[in-house]
Write a protein that holds these residues in place. Structure first.
Motif, short mmCIF file in Angstrom:
data_model
loop_
_atom_site.label_atom_id
_atom_site.label_comp_id
_atom_site.label_asym_id
_atom_site.label_seq_id
_atom_site.Cartn_x
_atom_site.Cartn_y
_atom_site.Cartn_z
N GLY A 106 0.81 -1.21 0.00
CA GLY A 106 0.00 0.00 0.00
C GLY A 106 0.85 1.26 0.00
O GLY A 106 0.45 2.29 -0.56
N GLY A 107 2.02 1.20 0.63
CA GLY A 107 2.93 2.33 0.59
C GLY A 107 3.45 2.56 -0.82
O GLY A 107 3.57 3.71 -1.27
N ARG A 108 3.76 1.49 -1.52
CA ARG A 108 4.19 1.62 -2.91
C ARG A 108 3.06 2.19 -3.76
O ARG A 108 3.27 3.09 -4.60
CB ARG A 108 4.63 0.26 -3.46
CG ARG A 108 5.20 0.34 -4.86
CD ARG A 108 5.47 -1.02 -5.46
NE ARG A 108 6.14 -0.90 -6.74
CZ ARG A 108 6.24 -1.90 -7.62
NH1 ARG A 108 5.69 -3.08 -7.34
NH2 ARG A 108 6.86 -1.71 -8.76
N ALA A 109 1.84 1.68 -3.54
CA ALA A 109 0.69 2.18 -4.30
C ALA A 109 0.47 3.67 -4.04
O ALA A 109 0.13 4.42 -4.95
CB ALA A 109 -0.56 1.38 -3.94
N ALA A 110 0.65 4.09 -2.78
CA ALA A 110 0.49 5.51 -2.46
C ALA A 110 1.53 6.35 -3.20
O ALA A 110 1.20 7.40 -3.78
CB ALA A 110 0.61 5.72 -0.95
N LEU A 111 2.78 5.92 -3.18
CA LEU A 111 3.83 6.65 -3.89
C LEU A 111 3.53 6.75 -5.38
O LEU A 111 3.64 7.83 -5.98
CB LEU A 111 5.18 5.98 -3.68
CG LEU A 111 5.88 6.19 -2.34
CD1 LEU A 111 7.10 5.29 -2.24
CD2 LEU A 111 6.28 7.65 -2.17
N LEU A 112 3.15 5.63 -5.99
CA LEU A 112 2.93 5.61 -7.43
C LEU A 112 1.64 6.31 -7.83
O LEU A 112 1.42 6.57 -9.00
CB LEU A 112 2.93 4.17 -7.94
CG LEU A 112 4.26 3.42 -7.80
CD1 LEU A 112 4.16 2.03 -8.42
CD2 LEU A 112 5.40 4.20 -8.43
N SER A 113 0.80 6.61 -6.84
CA SER A 113 -0.45 7.34 -7.13
C SER A 113 -0.34 8.81 -6.77
O SER A 113 -1.33 9.55 -6.87
CB SER A 113 -1.61 6.71 -6.33
OG SER A 113 -1.80 5.36 -6.67
#
Length: 226
Positions: A106-113
């Motif tokens: 979810g942290g990666r998804a937040a960064l990429l979003s």
């Protein structure tokens, strides 16, 4: 078990000035595995969401996103679920700024979003990043803080450092290292959750940070140890 993404309200005041979406982690368990609301990676984010709601003081709407599937691979990842959630938020809370708080995947998804137009604030907790991620992030006007434990044995801290170094060439982002913190964020839990809530309140509500580490990140520090 859910086969579709779900947006779960934590606290939704009558007239919020911003919205925060909390993104869980959780590795894959075979092809096309659905997310369980009771899996540990999902449950871990519930106290984080409530801490954010309290920090918002009745001014931030807080939701938890349940992904449609577990894990992350080339054909299946949470980014589509995040975009769906942002569309839902846009329908419910038109024109309000959005903060993303995610752990691990979810942290990666937040960064990429972070480049999505509505997103103004991102906290990536122990993000499970990949070497090329920095090249795909081009946020405009979004403030980003990454929080990583020094004893994390799941998300590679060295990889996180490299991604942040690349991001800092174009994006204001700071890394807070939690001494002794592990991937689940249960060790030194208060530090992880306190830093997150303080950063979100500072960036979404224009409040003065209470945490010195958050103040340092917003002042441009590349790395802070706590």
């Amino acid at each position: 078990m859910t086969a579709e993404a779900r947006l779960l309200p934590v606290r939704v005041p009558r007239a919020p000035v911003g919205v925060v979406v909390v993104l869980h982690g959780g590795g894959g368990r075979g092809e096309d595995t659905a997310v369980s609301p009771l899996q540990p990676s999902v449950l871990r984010m519930i106290p984080v969401a409530w801490r954010l709601a309290r920090a918002g003081g009745g001014t931030l709407a807080v939701y938890r996103l349940l992904n449609s599937r577990r894990g992350w691979d080339r054909g299946l990842n949470p980014l589509g679920d995040v975009r769906w959630a942002l569309d839902q938020i846009g329908d419910r809370h038109r024109d309000l700024p959005v903060g993303l708080v995610g752990h691990s995947l979810g942290g990666r998804a937040a960064l990429l979003s972070s480049a999505e137009p509505a997103v103004r604030s991102v906290v990536a907790l122990a993000p499970w990043v990949q070497p090329g991620d920095a090249a795909t992030v081009a946020p405009h006007g979004c403030r980003i803080m990454v929080v990583h434990g020094t004893e994390d044995r799941v998300s590679d801290l060295r990889r996180t450092v490299r991604v942040i170094e690349a991001l800092r060439r174009t994006t204001p982002v700071g890394l807070v290292l939690v001494t002794g913190g592990n991937h689940s964020m249960l060790r030194r839990r208060g530090r992880f959750e306190g830093l997150t809530a303080d950063f979100v309140a500072a960036t979404m509500l224009d409040r003065s940070p209470r945490e010195q580490a958050v103040r340092d990140v917003l002042d441009g520090a590349a790395r802070v140890d706590v």
